[in-house]
Design a protein around this motif. Structure first.
Motif, PDB file in Angstrom:
ATOM      1  N   HIS A  39       5.187   3.007 -30.852  1.00 38.23           N
ATOM      2  CA  HIS A  39       3.940   2.963 -30.078  1.00 38.23           C
ATOM      3  C   HIS A  39       4.169   3.632 -28.721  1.00 38.23           C
ATOM      4  CE1 HIS A  39       4.089  -0.835 -32.526  1.00 38.23           C
ATOM      5  NE2 HIS A  39       2.888  -0.417 -32.881  1.00 38.23           N
ATOM      6  N   LEU A  40       3.276   4.537 -28.347  1.00 41.17           N
ATOM      7  CA  LEU A  40       3.367   5.184 -27.041  1.00 41.17           C
ATOM      8  C   LEU A  40       2.048   5.021 -26.301  1.00 41.17           C
ATOM      9  CD1 LEU A  40       4.639   7.043 -24.912  1.00 41.17           C
ATOM     10  CD2 LEU A  40       3.775   8.989 -26.211  1.00 41.17           C
ATOM     11  N   GLU A  41       2.081   4.347 -25.157  1.00 41.95           N
ATOM     12  CA  GLU A  41       0.899   4.206 -24.315  1.00 41.95           C
ATOM     13  C   GLU A  41       0.954   5.227 -23.181  1.00 41.95           C
ATOM     14  OE1 GLU A  41      -0.174  -0.578 -24.717  1.00 41.95           O
ATOM     15  OE2 GLU A  41       0.154   0.327 -22.752  1.00 41.95           O
ATOM     16  N   LEU A  42      -0.127   5.980 -23.030  1.00 44.76           N
ATOM     17  CA  LEU A  42      -0.274   6.897 -21.894  1.00 44.76           C
ATOM     18  C   LEU A  42      -1.246   6.267 -20.912  1.00 44.76           C
ATOM     19  CD1 LEU A  42      -0.497  10.293 -23.806  1.00 44.76           C
ATOM     20  CD2 LEU A  42       1.384   9.514 -22.351  1.00 44.76           C
ATOM     21  N   SER A  43      -0.727   5.413 -20.052  1.00 46.51           N
ATOM     22  CA  SER A  43      -1.550   4.695 -19.085  1.00 46.51           C
ATOM     23  C   SER A  43      -1.591   5.505 -17.791  1.00 46.51           C
ATOM     24  CB  SER A  43      -0.971   3.288 -18.848  1.00 46.51           C
ATOM     25  OG  SER A  43      -1.891   2.464 -18.191  1.00 46.51           O
ATOM     26  N   VAL A  44      -2.289   6.643 -17.871  1.00 50.10           N
ATOM     27  CA  VAL A  44      -2.290   7.612 -16.777  1.00 50.10           C
ATOM     28  C   VAL A  44      -3.683   8.203 -16.596  1.00 50.10           C
ATOM     29  CG1 VAL A  44       0.132   8.252 -17.133  1.00 50.10           C
ATOM     30  CG2 VAL A  44      -1.668   9.497 -18.345  1.00 50.10           C
ATOM     31  N   LEU A  45      -3.916   8.789 -15.412  1.00 51.86           N
ATOM     32  CA  LEU A  45      -5.122   9.572 -15.202  1.00 51.86           C
ATOM     33  C   LEU A  45      -5.006  10.865 -16.007  1.00 51.86           C
ATOM     34  CD1 LEU A  45      -5.493   9.142 -11.319  1.00 51.86           C
ATOM     35  CD2 LEU A  45      -6.596   7.794 -13.137  1.00 51.86           C
ATOM     36  N   ASP A  46      -6.131  11.406 -16.431  1.00 53.61           N
ATOM     37  CA  ASP A  46      -6.140  12.628 -17.241  1.00 53.61           C
ATOM     38  C   ASP A  46      -5.230  12.465 -18.457  1.00 53.61           C
ATOM     39  OD1 ASP A  46      -6.848  15.152 -18.016  1.00 53.61           O
ATOM     40  OD2 ASP A  46      -5.540  16.207 -16.617  1.00 53.61           O
ATOM     41  N   ALA A  47      -5.396  11.321 -19.125  1.00 49.50           N
ATOM     42  CA  ALA A  47      -4.524  10.989 -20.251  1.00 49.50           C
ATOM     43  C   ALA A  47      -4.633  11.996 -21.398  1.00 49.50           C
ATOM     44  CB  ALA A  47      -4.850   9.587 -20.763  1.00 49.50           C
ATOM     45  N   GLU A  48      -5.821  12.571 -21.573  1.00 52.26           N
ATOM     46  CA  GLU A  48      -5.993  13.548 -22.649  1.00 52.26           C
ATOM     47  C   GLU A  48      -5.089  14.762 -22.440  1.00 52.26           C
ATOM     48  OE1 GLU A  48      -7.581  13.382 -25.373  1.00 52.26           O
ATOM     49  OE2 GLU A  48      -8.942  11.683 -25.149  1.00 52.26           O
ATOM     50  N   HIS A  49      -4.943  15.170 -21.183  1.00 52.76           N
ATOM     51  CA  HIS A  49      -4.065  16.300 -20.882  1.00 52.76           C
ATOM     52  C   HIS A  49      -2.630  15.981 -21.282  1.00 52.76           C
ATOM     53  CE1 HIS A  49      -1.917  19.433 -18.678  1.00 52.76           C
ATOM     54  NE2 HIS A  49      -1.215  18.476 -18.098  1.00 52.76           N
ATOM     55  N   TRP A  50      -2.155  14.803 -20.885  1.00 51.77           N
ATOM     56  CA  TRP A  50      -0.765  14.443 -21.151  1.00 51.77           C
ATOM     57  C   TRP A  50      -0.532  14.151 -22.632  1.00 51.77           C
ATOM     58  CZ3 TRP A  50       2.359  16.083 -17.727  1.00 51.77           C
ATOM     59  CH2 TRP A  50       1.942  16.180 -16.400  1.00 51.77           C
ATOM     60  N   ALA A  51      -1.572  13.727 -23.335  1.00 57.44           N
ATOM     61  CA  ALA A  51      -1.436  13.484 -24.774  1.00 57.44           C
ATOM     62  C   ALA A  51      -1.059  14.762 -25.520  1.00 57.44           C
ATOM     63  CB  ALA A  51      -2.729  12.909 -25.343  1.00 57.44           C
ATOM     64  N   GLN A  52      -1.497  15.913 -24.989  1.00 59.20           N
ATOM     65  CA  GLN A  52      -1.172  17.193 -25.627  1.00 59.20           C
ATOM     66  C   GLN A  52       0.324  17.515 -25.522  1.00 59.20           C
ATOM     67  OE1 GLN A  52      -3.598  18.665 -27.411  1.00 59.20           O
ATOM     68  NE2 GLN A  52      -4.759  16.874 -26.709  1.00 59.20           N
ATOM     69  N   LYS A  53       1.025  16.848 -24.613  1.00 57.10           N
ATOM     70  CA  LYS A  53       2.455  17.093 -24.425  1.00 57.10           C
ATOM     71  C   LYS A  53       3.319  16.301 -25.413  1.00 57.10           C
ATOM     72  CE  LYS A  53       1.835  19.408 -20.454  1.00 57.10           C
ATOM     73  NZ  LYS A  53       2.282  20.792 -20.212  1.00 57.10           N
ATOM     74  N   ILE A  54       2.696  15.335 -26.094  1.00 62.30           N
ATOM     75  CA  ILE A  54       3.448  14.441 -26.982  1.00 62.30           C
ATOM     76  C   ILE A  54       3.496  15.015 -28.387  1.00 62.30           C
ATOM     77  CG2 ILE A  54       3.603  12.130 -27.963  1.00 62.30           C
ATOM     78  CD1 ILE A  54       4.153  12.280 -24.936  1.00 62.30           C
ATOM     79  N   LYS A  55       4.704  15.201 -28.899  1.00 61.05           N
ATOM     80  CA  LYS A  55       4.894  15.713 -30.262  1.00 61.05           C
ATOM     81  C   LYS A  55       5.353  14.623 -31.220  1.00 61.05           C
ATOM     82  CE  LYS A  55       7.963  18.817 -29.275  1.00 61.05           C
ATOM     83  NZ  LYS A  55       8.944  19.909 -29.534  1.00 61.05           N
TER      84      LYS A  55
END
Length: 434
Positions: free
Chosen positions: A331-347
């Motif tokens: 499980h990976l939580e991206l609890s950040v602003l502009d989370a959609e942007h950072w989600a693109q970095k996750i492979k």
């Protein structure tokens, strides 16, 4: 104080500490493996009688025959009818969301025709029969019933057989109600290695299945390993994991509780925070100390955090994503602003929870995607359980008369190169002589 590890990606020994944190010995216990081997061999030899003997011995019941251990459909329906309105509504809503999500997944058969009349394609068909293992007693998970049974039914599996131990006759009504909602066909109150053996080889009463899915204890995991090849299995999962990437803008008690949500599974569970803000990490640590004593499962959470938990300061969110891809968490939580942007970095991650309002627990129960996820870094090459796990694909090949002339020459040449003359002759026989 909770001795949760704290370190920084800039520490000279960071790589060593990270590797030590992630290390998990998944070797089989030899005594468990020996016991499982004996049980499965006995079940294979004696069938129903062995299953009844082990069930009576390990679960403290007094079944005279396996017929005493199979639940009629009306028992499942009664369990559903007996739920409180709040519980029933929650279970039904979760089931609906899981079903809707998985209905978008089915792989379709396809084919195409080439200019010379050759037809190539793929036929997708469901498995005939699947076995679902569900833990029983105190560790009863109706959500696991939904997550395993619903995609199987969406895939078109012909028959779904559920096995669930009922220690001292203790039945969990939510588990049985979930089975009714998910469309489980038959339920046997058996568990452990004997249940896996019965599903894998079949007995006089328990049908042999094509695949076994669902979580279990060490004996169940060892049994699934042993019967793999005779039947398919979903996976042999390791301890639960959560990795939270936070930029410091989320309420620290939210993050602390998200870490708890996986740490409460067992003492080997992993909970890690990656954050570039040292002051925020300290606030999360304080929230952990403040909230932990009141948690009903604090005796499980505390050693999990101390043994396999960490609060790690990183250079920036770019580095956090890079480290996350190395870890490949369940499980990976991206609890950040502009989370959609950072989600693109996750492979590499079993499931990605995007934005501070997306708690991992929603994925466990009712968001819709499956909560059966790859662990121990296997998200680098594995996927969540889905409809595709209950289907298989057959290649379709129909070669036309004219295509057999050109393809035959190609095949014959390659077969001769491999030293397989019968392969070559088989193709050559169809080549017409002019």
């Amino acid at each position: 104080m909770t001795a949760i590890k704290r370190f920084s990606s800039r520490d000279p020994d960071f790589e060593t500490r990270l590797e030590a944190l992630l290390a998990f010995e998944n070797a089989q216990d030899e005594s468990v493996d020996r016991a499982v081997a004996e049980i499965i061999a006995d079940v294979r030899a004696r069938g129903d009688a062995a299953v009844v003997d082990y069930t009576n011995r390990f679960d403290g019941v007094k079944a005279a025959s396996i017929a005493d251990l199979e639940l009629p459909k009306d028992v499942l329906e009664s369990a559903l009818a007996g739920l409180s309105s709040v519980e029933r509504e929650a279970l039904e809503m979760a089931a609906t969301r899981v079903r809707i999500y998985h209905e978008r997944q089915p792989l379709q058969s396809w084919q195409y025709e080439e200019a010379d009349g050759t037809v190539l394609g793929q036929r997708v068909t469901p498995l005939d029969r699947v076995g679902l293992y569900v833990p029983g007693g105190k560790a009863s998970y109706p959500s696991s019933v939904l997550m395993n049974a619903i995609p199987a039914k969406v895939a078109g599996v012909g028959e779904l057989i559920m096995v669930v131990p009922t220690p001292r006759g203790e039945r969990n009504p939510l588990v049985l109600a979930a089975a009714a909602l998910a469309g489980v066909d038959r339920v046997f109150c058996i568990g452990g290695a004997q249940a896996i053996g019965a599903l894998a080889y079949g007995t006089q009463t328990v049908p042999k299945v094509d695949k076994i899915v669902g979580p279990g204890n060490a004996y169940v995991a060892a049994a699934k390993r042993r019967v793999f090849g005779v039947v398919g299995i979903d996976m042999v999962a390791g301890p639960s994991e959560i990795l939270v990437i936070c930029d410091g803008n989320t309420d620290p008690k939210w993050v602390a509780m998200d870490l708890f949500s996986q740490a409460e599974h067992d003492e080997l569970a992993q909970a890690i925070l990656l954050c570039p803000d040292a002051a925020y990490i300290e606030r999360v640590a304080q929230a952990i100390e403040r909230l932990l004593p009141a948690m009903p499962r604090h005796k499980v959470i505390r050693p999990a955090l101390e043994n396999r938990g960490a609060l790690i300061k990183v250079k920036d969110l770019e580095e956090a994503c890079s480290i996350a891809n190395r870890i490949a968490p369940e499980h990976l939580e991206l609890s950040v602003l502009d989370a959609e942007h950072w989600a693109q970095k996750i492979k590499h991650a079993g499931a990605i929870f995007i934005g501070p309002y997306t708690s991992e627990s929603l994925g466990d129960y009712c968001a819709g995607p499956n909560h059966v996820l790859p662990t121990s870094g296997s998200a680098r090459f594995s996927s969540p359980l889905g409809v595709y796990d209950f289907q298989k694909r057959s290649s379709l090949i129909r070669v036309s008369r004219s295509a057999s002339q050109t393809l035959g020459k190609i095949a014959a040449t390659l077969a001769q190169g491999e030293g397989l003359p019968a392969h070559a002759r088989s193709a050559e026989y169809r080549i017409e002589k002019y």
